[in-house]
Design a protein around this motif. Structure first.
Motif, short mmCIF file in Angstrom:
data_model
loop_
_atom_site.label_atom_id
_atom_site.label_comp_id
_atom_site.label_asym_id
_atom_site.label_seq_id
_atom_site.Cartn_x
_atom_site.Cartn_y
_atom_site.Cartn_z
N ARG A 1 29.36 26.17 -46.49
CA ARG A 1 30.70 25.45 -45.86
C ARG A 1 30.30 24.50 -45.31
O ARG A 1 30.73 23.33 -45.15
CB ARG A 1 31.67 26.18 -45.13
CG ARG A 1 32.37 27.25 -45.70
CD ARG A 1 33.33 28.01 -44.86
NE ARG A 1 34.18 29.07 -45.45
CZ ARG A 1 35.24 28.96 -46.05
NH1 ARG A 1 35.60 27.64 -46.17
NH2 ARG A 1 35.87 30.12 -46.78
N GLU A 2 28.77 24.36 -44.63
CA GLU A 2 28.46 23.13 -43.92
C GLU A 2 26.87 23.35 -43.80
O GLU A 2 26.22 24.58 -44.17
CB GLU A 2 28.87 23.07 -42.52
CG GLU A 2 28.43 24.35 -41.53
CD GLU A 2 29.26 24.18 -40.42
OE1 GLU A 2 29.80 23.31 -40.03
OE2 GLU A 2 28.81 25.36 -39.33
N LEU B 1 31.44 22.92 -49.27
CA LEU B 1 30.94 22.07 -48.55
C LEU B 1 32.36 21.01 -48.53
O LEU B 1 32.58 20.27 -49.33
CB LEU B 1 29.81 21.10 -49.00
CG LEU B 1 28.66 22.08 -48.68
CD1 LEU B 1 27.43 21.32 -49.54
CD2 LEU B 1 28.20 22.37 -47.53
N SER B 2 32.78 20.69 -47.29
CA SER B 2 33.55 19.68 -47.09
C SER B 2 32.87 18.29 -46.45
O SER B 2 33.67 17.33 -46.43
CB SER B 2 34.52 19.97 -45.85
OG SER B 2 33.95 20.44 -44.49
#
Length: 405
Positions: free
Chosen positions: A152-153, A175-176
């Protein structure tokens, strides 16, 4: 030494054989020491044998279930159901394949046993967390794949220890966004995969550091094509102009832009954004013009797919730009076409100027030649006139002399 002692020592070796002892020389030493023991009983011989076995250091061997090639230094542990990074790997290992396992996280200095790694493949696992110091010691790593995981990061310090990374695949994660500082460690990247994540924008500092990038994949992300994405559009123009290859940036929002490729959207649709970010926009256009002047008249490749599945988002040029929806405008203009028009116009004007200069030189040369010709003609006529006058005087003087005579 009695036969029982030798048999016991050999049995111990077979029992501990799973740990792969260093060399047969060490075992020869053990047997030699046992042979020197006086025949005082079986227990004493076995005790000495065990003691000497424990003193022999275990070698770094191929992990159970993995395939190791000593010639190419490749360790293949794919699809072995591993939950963690295998230990006791050979320190000269160059490639480590760990895809299709069940690894959930990467701890600090997870690859300290293999400092010479060049290729590390961790795709198709269940990795959700990566320590900032996971890659510590892997200064020579060239290829890293974390595709098809649950990330996610990423920490901005993750790639800090790596100096020569050229291929980085982060596609098919969650991943944002990517920290802009991460780009400082990605200057040598030639291929970056950010496809199929949750990116809506990318940070401009990250993009500006991708100086050597050749292939980029961005498809499959929910890009929001508003004012904050105009920075990505401008960067992509420069990237393609320099010969880079990118797949597509398909807009997911707003609704009137859905499924449209960002590269195909005319700049006039971002007119409202341009009025609010005038300085930033034209600074980027000036940058594009400077790239054109250094590169000549060669255009980059068009809209192509990269061979490597990669993708990420970027927080466009301006984190401070307002959230404004682009407004529809007639007669779309393509920046590359406008630049090409300026180039063609400049070339034509240059040719006309050269022709005018050539005509002026030709006129001056012709005038000089004609002036010279006229001077010579005049001199010739004057010399003929003087010779004619002398003949006339002689003719008039001759009758007078005859009359006197």
């Amino acid at each position: 030494m009695n036969r029982v002692s030798l048999t016991s020592c050999t049995g111990i070796r077979m029992h501990l054989g799973k740990k792969s002892w260093q060399t047969d020389l060490a075992w020869n030493k053990i047997i030699h020491e046992v042979a020197l023991i006086p025949h005082k009983g079986h227990d004493q011989a076995v005790a000495v044998c065990i003691l000497l076995c424990l003193l022999v250091p275990p070698s770094l061997s191929c992990p159970k279930g993995c395939l190791c090639d000593g010639r190419t230094k490749v360790v293949d542990c794919r699809g072995r159901g591993l939950y963690d990074i295998p230990r006791h790997l050979q320190p000269d290992t160059l490639e480590l394949h760990l895809q299709d396992n069940r690894i959930r996280g990467l701890g600090s200095m997870a690859f300290r046993d293999t400092p010479l790694l060049r290729v590390l493949d961790l795709s198709n696992n269940s990795i959700t967390s990566v320590s900032p110091s996971t890659l510590l010691g892997l200064r020579g790593l060239h290829r890293l794949s974390l595709a098809n995981n649950g990330l996610r990061e990423l920490d901005r310090r993750l790639l800090g220890p790596v100096r020569s990374l050229s291929h980085f695949d982060l596609s098919n994660n969650s991943l944002s966004g990517l920290p802009g500082a991460l780009g400082e460690s990605m200057r040598n990247l030639t291929q970056l995969g950010l496809a199929h994540n949750r990116l809506q924008r990318l940070d401009k500092p990250l993009l500006d550091n991708l100086e050597g990038l050749v292939h980029l994949t961005l498809r499959g992300n929910p890009w929001r094509c508003d004012c904050q994405l105009i920075g990505l559009k401008l960067w992509l123009e420069t990237f393609l102009f320099k010969g880079g290859v990118v797949d597509e940036v398909s807009c997911a929002q707003p609704e009137d832009m859905k499924d449209k490729d960002l590269q195909m959207i005319p700049y006039q649709l971002f007119h409202a954004c341009m009025t609010t970010s005038y300085n930033y926009l034209f600074a980027n256009i000036h940058h594009l013009e400077s790239e054109r002047s250094t590169r000549g008249h060669t255009h980059g490749n068009g809209h192509q797919h990269s061979p490597m599945g990669i993708g990420e988002g970027f927080g466009g040029a301006g984190a401070g730009l307002p959230e404004c929806e682009p407004k529809q405008r007639p007669r779309p203009v393509n920046l590359r076409h406008a630049i090409a028009t300026v180039i063609v116009t400049g070339v034509v004007c240059g040719i006309v100027l050269m022709m005018m200069l050539a005509a002026a030189v030709y006129g001056c040369a012709y005038a000089a030649l004609m002036a010279k010709y006229q001077r010579e003609l005049k001199k010739s006529e004057e010399s003929k006139g003087e010779r004619g006058g002398d003949h006339t005087k002689a003719a008039e003087k001759e009758p007078l002399e005859n009359a006197i005579a």
